[in-house]
Structures are given as C-alpha cells and as structure tokens.
Motif scaffolding. Structure first.
Motif, PDB file in Angstrom:
ATOM      1  N   SER A 148       0.840  -1.194   0.000  1.00 57.87           N
ATOM      2  CA  SER A 148       0.000   0.000   0.000  1.00 57.87           C
ATOM      3  C   SER A 148       0.877   1.247   0.000  1.00 57.87           C
ATOM      4  O   SER A 148       1.954   1.279   0.584  1.00 57.87           O
ATOM      5  CB  SER A 148      -0.938   0.003   1.203  1.00 57.87           C
ATOM      6  N   ASP A 149       0.393   2.268  -0.676  1.00 55.80           N
ATOM      7  CA  ASP A 149       1.108   3.532  -0.749  1.00 55.80           C
ATOM      8  C   ASP A 149       0.753   4.440   0.417  1.00 55.80           C
ATOM      9  O   ASP A 149       1.501   5.353   0.739  1.00 55.80           O
ATOM     10  CB  ASP A 149       0.785   4.231  -2.064  1.00 55.80           C
ATOM     11  N   LEU A 150      -0.382   4.187   1.024  1.00 59.68           N
ATOM     12  CA  LEU A 150      -0.811   4.992   2.168  1.00 59.68           C
ATOM     13  C   LEU A 150      -1.599   4.107   3.124  1.00 59.68           C
ATOM     14  O   LEU A 150      -2.525   3.413   2.706  1.00 59.68           O
ATOM     15  CB  LEU A 150      -1.688   6.160   1.708  1.00 59.68           C
ATOM     16  N   GLN A 151      -1.201   4.125   4.387  1.00 55.41           N
ATOM     17  CA  GLN A 151      -1.929   3.413   5.435  1.00 55.41           C
ATOM     18  C   GLN A 151      -2.347   4.428   6.492  1.00 55.41           C
ATOM     19  O   GLN A 151      -1.516   5.190   6.966  1.00 55.41           O
ATOM     20  CB  GLN A 151      -1.052   2.363   6.104  1.00 55.41           C
ATOM     21  N   ILE A 152      -3.622   4.400   6.822  1.00 56.57           N
ATOM     22  CA  ILE A 152      -4.124   5.266   7.884  1.00 56.57           C
ATOM     23  C   ILE A 152      -4.669   4.348   8.972  1.00 56.57           C
ATOM     24  O   ILE A 152      -5.760   3.801   8.860  1.00 56.57           O
ATOM     25  CB  ILE A 152      -5.213   6.230   7.373  1.00 56.57           C
ATOM     26  N   PRO A 153      -3.888   4.171  10.055  1.00 59.04           N
ATOM     27  CA  PRO A 153      -4.313   3.273  11.134  1.00 59.04           C
ATOM     28  C   PRO A 153      -5.142   4.022  12.172  1.00 59.04           C
ATOM     29  O   PRO A 153      -5.304   5.240  12.106  1.00 59.04           O
ATOM     30  CB  PRO A 153      -2.976   2.833  11.732  1.00 59.04           C
ATOM     31  N   GLY A 154      -5.651   3.276  13.135  1.00 58.28           N
ATOM     32  CA  GLY A 154      -6.308   3.883  14.285  1.00 58.28           C
ATOM     33  C   GLY A 154      -7.640   4.529  13.994  1.00 58.28           C
ATOM     34  O   GLY A 154      -8.013   5.504  14.636  1.00 58.28           O
ATOM     35  N   LEU A 155      -8.380   3.979  13.036  1.00 59.80           N
ATOM     36  CA  LEU A 155      -9.725   4.477  12.740  1.00 59.80           C
ATOM     37  C   LEU A 155     -10.748   3.557  13.383  1.00 59.80           C
ATOM     38  O   LEU A 155     -10.531   2.353  13.476  1.00 59.80           O
ATOM     39  CB  LEU A 155      -9.961   4.492  11.227  1.00 59.80           C
TER      40      LEU A 155
END
Length: 195
Positions: A148-155
């Motif tokens: 992945s080029d972008l990971q946004i955790p903690g959602l």
C-alpha cells in the motif's frame, strides 16, 4: 480540425493549494494501546534473547548482571514508549474531495497525499488487538506496487468502512447510463408495488 495553440504558463508557488492549512483528524486514542502492545512484545522478545545469550557467558549472577538483564531493557522500553507517544500525537489524516492526506513523524515530519484518481484499490485491515478495540486501518494502493502507498491506522471500524466505501465509489464511479437504468428500475418496482 483546428488545433489549440500549445501553452505552458509558469505557476506561482503562492497560487498552489496549501495542504498545511487542512485541519487533520487525530487517530483514535485507544490505538496507542496497539502501538504500546507491539512495542512491548518486540522489545521483550529481543531482550529475552539478549539476556539468554548474556547469561550463557557469565559465571555468576551479580548486581551488575541484574542491571544489565533487567534494568537496561526497562529503560529502553520506557524511552521507546515515550517517543512512540510523541509520534502518536503528531499523526493525523484528512479526506478531501479529491485526495487523502496522512501526516506523521517526530523529528522528520512526513505528509503523504494520494489523489483518488491514482488509487487502484482500497482495503480495510484489522489486526488482532485492533479488532478487539474496534479499530481498523485503511490502505490505499496505487498502480505499480504490491504494497500500500498509504496506510491510515487507528480508525474506528465503522468510520473505516464508510471511508472505504466512499473511496471505492470515487475510484469506480457508476456510469450515468447504469445510474439512470437503476433509477428507472426502482421507479418501475415502486409503481408495481403500489398496484
């Protein structure tokens, strides 16, 4: 066929959109528990291995040995957790009409912006601890890579599912003809239900 004249005007830096002014959302506070758990597991495994190796080469257990085997790992864990907490507070994300933004970093700040028209695939990921806390990670994949080029955790899981659905609609929009036929089918179905 009349050709348009080619133009390539210079852009002023001051006219470019400023992503710095975007208000970023912080990650869920309970996500720090996931970070802390991962750090503790990793450091305990590393220092257990080091302690076993160290104890093989010493002949007697002294106070200095206790400091090295027990005290040093505790200090290292405390320092790593301190910097992880600072880094956690700096992380943030935003979804705009045409792109996604993710910012992180303590000493060196990194801001990643991925336009939706470059996204090929969107995925939702939950680790074991995240699942127990009701959290998820959104992953955006662009062309040309297996990671992945972008990971946004903690959602929150519900928010992550909504975001995934929103991005999926942006990268795979329903053509107008299909939308119109769906609306017509729904209208015909409603009329037959009324009769």
């Amino acid at each position: 066929m009349k050709q348009q004249p080619f133009t390539n005007e210079t852009l002023s830096i001051s006219d470019l959109p400023k992503f710095e002014t975007v208000s970023l959302q912080p990650l869920q506070k309970k996500y720090f528990k996931v970070i802390a758990f991962n750090i503790l597991v990793f450091t305990v495994l590393v220092f257990t291995g080091i302690s076993v190796a160290y104890s093989m080469f010493i002949e007697e257990f002294t106070a200095m040995t206790a400091v090295v085997v027990i005290g040093f790992p505790l200090v290292v864990i405390a320092i790593i957790l301190f910097f992880a907490r600072l880094g956690f507070r700096k992380k943030g994300y935003a979804f705009r009409m045409h792109d996604a933004i993710y910012k992180s970093g303590i000493i060196v700040e990194s801001t990643t912006i991925i336009p939706f028209n470059r996204v090929q695939h969107v995925a939702l990921h939950q680790g074991f601890i995240s699942r127990k806390l009701g959290l998820a990670t959104i992953e955006l994949f662009t062309a040309g890579g297996s990671t992945s080029d972008l990971q946004i955790p903690g959602l929150l899981l519900a928010d992550a599912q909504k975001i995934k659905e929103l991005i999926a609609k942006k990268i795979n929009p329903i053509p107008t003809e299909i939308k119109e036929s769906i609306v017509e089918e729904n209208n015909v179905q409603t009329e037959t239900d009324e009769v």
